[in-house]
Design an enzyme around this catalytic site. Structure first.
Site, short mmCIF file in Angstrom:
data_model
loop_
_atom_site.label_atom_id
_atom_site.label_comp_id
_atom_site.label_asym_id
_atom_site.label_seq_id
_atom_site.Cartn_x
_atom_site.Cartn_y
_atom_site.Cartn_z
N ASP A 16 0.83 -1.22 0.00
CA ASP A 16 0.00 0.00 0.00
C ASP A 16 0.86 1.26 0.00
O ASP A 16 1.96 1.27 0.56
CB ASP A 16 -0.92 -0.03 1.24
CG ASP A 16 -2.05 0.98 1.10
OD1 ASP A 16 -2.42 1.33 -0.04
OD2 ASP A 16 -2.57 1.41 2.15
N GLY A 17 0.33 2.32 -0.61
CA GLY A 17 1.01 3.61 -0.56
C GLY A 17 1.49 4.13 -1.91
O GLY A 17 2.17 5.17 -1.97
N HIS A 33 2.02 3.35 -9.15
CA HIS A 33 1.81 1.91 -9.41
C HIS A 33 2.98 1.33 -10.22
O HIS A 33 3.41 0.20 -9.98
CB HIS A 33 0.50 1.69 -10.16
CG HIS A 33 -0.71 2.13 -9.37
ND1 HIS A 33 -0.87 1.84 -8.04
CD2 HIS A 33 -1.82 2.84 -9.73
CE1 HIS A 33 -2.01 2.36 -7.61
NE2 HIS A 33 -2.61 2.97 -8.61
N GLU A 63 -12.58 -4.66 -3.93
CA GLU A 63 -13.09 -3.28 -3.77
C GLU A 63 -12.38 -2.29 -4.69
O GLU A 63 -12.90 -1.21 -4.94
CB GLU A 63 -12.94 -2.82 -2.31
CG GLU A 63 -13.85 -3.54 -1.32
CD GLU A 63 -13.41 -4.97 -0.99
OE1 GLU A 63 -12.20 -5.27 -1.09
OE2 GLU A 63 -14.29 -5.80 -0.64
N TRP A 65 -12.07 -2.21 -7.77
CA TRP A 65 -12.83 -1.90 -9.00
C TRP A 65 -13.56 -0.57 -8.86
O TRP A 65 -13.94 0.04 -9.86
CB TRP A 65 -13.88 -2.99 -9.29
CG TRP A 65 -13.32 -4.31 -9.68
CD1 TRP A 65 -13.31 -5.45 -8.93
CD2 TRP A 65 -12.70 -4.66 -10.94
NE1 TRP A 65 -12.70 -6.48 -9.63
CE2 TRP A 65 -12.34 -6.02 -10.87
CE3 TRP A 65 -12.41 -3.95 -12.12
CZ2 TRP A 65 -11.71 -6.69 -11.92
CZ3 TRP A 65 -11.78 -4.62 -13.17
CH2 TRP A 65 -11.44 -5.97 -13.06
N ARG A 67 -12.41 2.21 -7.88
CA ARG A 67 -11.56 3.38 -8.16
C ARG A 67 -11.95 3.98 -9.52
O ARG A 67 -12.62 3.32 -10.31
CB ARG A 67 -10.09 2.95 -8.16
CG ARG A 67 -9.65 2.56 -6.77
CD ARG A 67 -8.17 2.30 -6.70
NE ARG A 67 -7.80 2.03 -5.33
CZ ARG A 67 -6.59 2.12 -4.83
NH1 ARG A 67 -5.59 2.47 -5.61
NH2 ARG A 67 -6.35 1.84 -3.57
N LEU A 127 10.75 -20.70 -4.78
CA LEU A 127 9.86 -19.81 -4.01
C LEU A 127 8.44 -19.96 -4.55
O LEU A 127 8.24 -20.02 -5.76
CB LEU A 127 10.33 -18.35 -4.20
CG LEU A 127 9.42 -17.26 -3.61
CD1 LEU A 127 9.50 -17.24 -2.09
CD2 LEU A 127 9.81 -15.88 -4.16
N ARG A 185 -4.84 -1.72 8.94
CA ARG A 185 -6.07 -2.50 8.73
C ARG A 185 -5.78 -3.59 7.71
O ARG A 185 -4.77 -3.56 7.01
CB ARG A 185 -7.20 -1.60 8.25
CG ARG A 185 -6.89 -0.75 7.04
CD ARG A 185 -8.10 0.08 6.60
NE ARG A 185 -7.74 1.01 5.55
CZ ARG A 185 -7.56 2.34 5.72
NH1 ARG A 185 -7.72 2.87 6.92
NH2 ARG A 185 -7.25 3.10 4.70
N GLU A 198 1.39 -12.85 12.78
CA GLU A 198 1.95 -11.65 13.41
C GLU A 198 1.82 -10.50 12.42
O GLU A 198 2.13 -10.66 11.23
CB GLU A 198 3.42 -11.88 13.78
CG GLU A 198 3.62 -12.95 14.83
CD GLU A 198 2.91 -12.65 16.14
OE1 GLU A 198 2.90 -11.46 16.55
OE2 GLU A 198 2.36 -13.59 16.75
#
Ligand code: IPE
Ligand code: IPE
Ligand code: MG
Length: 245
Positions: A16-17, A33, A63, A65, A67, A127, A185, A198
């Protein structure tokens, strides 16, 4: 890079951010992005170098979508280009790539790219890299419930049975969740799977995230005392003891 003795098996990240990173530079959100994709490439490398086997990232939520259409279009475009550019390289590095979330709202070209990437990398072992796309924790629990009831209509629904139909069912549960960008959140990410993870919230905006942030989150994880509902005498006191149990 510093290596830490006690490590999670599975790290989940809410990336995020991006928008705020761009706004601070007077750039359009989409530039954030774009920079975010570079951060993801770095992070895959850093996580792998730390010897972690499973990485799940939240790239687009159910959610998201909502935007502005232009931002959604740009995100999908970046996703398509990112897959075309990075999948061959990830394959060469023995990374297994899988996608979790709904596929039905993506166009044919994108769904083909997703399944081709999964097919190409399915034998890889270095991985397990999972990308949550059009994913929501509520959706995940509902789809698991639907499948369970369709296959076993007469059995009672239990946590153990439901878990067998959730996304990431064949991988260890995430032991560590990192959210960048300062918000604290879950935003509908892996609601079931994160029950005992954690949580580490870091201020770094996603496009600036790097190996040092991973090291810091791992150090914080190593200090945590995980109890899983028990008391100290019963539960291994630290993740170190869980790892050696
Ligand atoms: C995360 O960055 C990327 C997606 C949710 C697709 P944001 O676009 O949410 O960036 P902020 O939170 O607005 O800064
Ligand atoms: C969560 O970030 C979704 C992804 C990172 C893909 P958001 O930016 O959409 O979350 P909110 O809206 O701040 O809760
Ligand atoms: Mg955000």
């Amino acid at each position: 890079m510093t290596s830490i003795a006690v490590k999670p098996k599975h790290i989940a990240i809410i990336m995020d951010g991006n928008g705020r990173w761009a706004a601070r530079r007077g750039l359009p959100r989409t530039a954030g992005h774009q920079a975010g994709q570079k951060a993801l490439r770095r992070t895959i490398e850093a996580v792998h170098q730390q010897g972690i086997q499973h990485l799940t990232v939240f790239a687009f939520s159910n959610e998201n979508w909502q935007r502005p259409q232009a931002e959604v279009n740009k995100l999908l475009e970046l996703l398509k280009k990112g897959l075309q550019k990075h999948i061959p390289e990830l394959h060469k590095n023995d990374v297994r790539v899988r996608f979790i979330g709904r596929r039905e709202h993506f166009n044919h070209e994108l769904t083909q790219l997703l399944s081709n990437a999964e097919q190409l990398t399915k034998q890889n072992q270095a991985l397990n890299f999972n990308v949550a796309l059009d994913y929501g924790g509520h959706w995940d629990i509902c789809q698991a419930f639907e499948t369970l009831k369709a296959q076993f209509p007469d059995l009672p629904v239990t946590p153990e049975r439901l878990q067998q139909f959730l996304c990431l069912r064949d991988q260890p549960l995430p032991d560590l969740l990192i959210r960048t960008g300062g918000e604290q959140r879950l935003s509908n990410f892996l609601l079931w799977q994160l029950a005992y993870s954690e949580l580490v919230f870091c201020e770094t905006l996603w496009p600036d995230f790097d190996a040092a942030d991973i090291t810091q989150a791992l150090q914080e994880f190593a200090q945590r005392e995980r109890r899983f509902g028990m008391v100290n005498e019963q539960a291994p006191a630290t993740t170190a003891q869980i790892a050696s149990a």
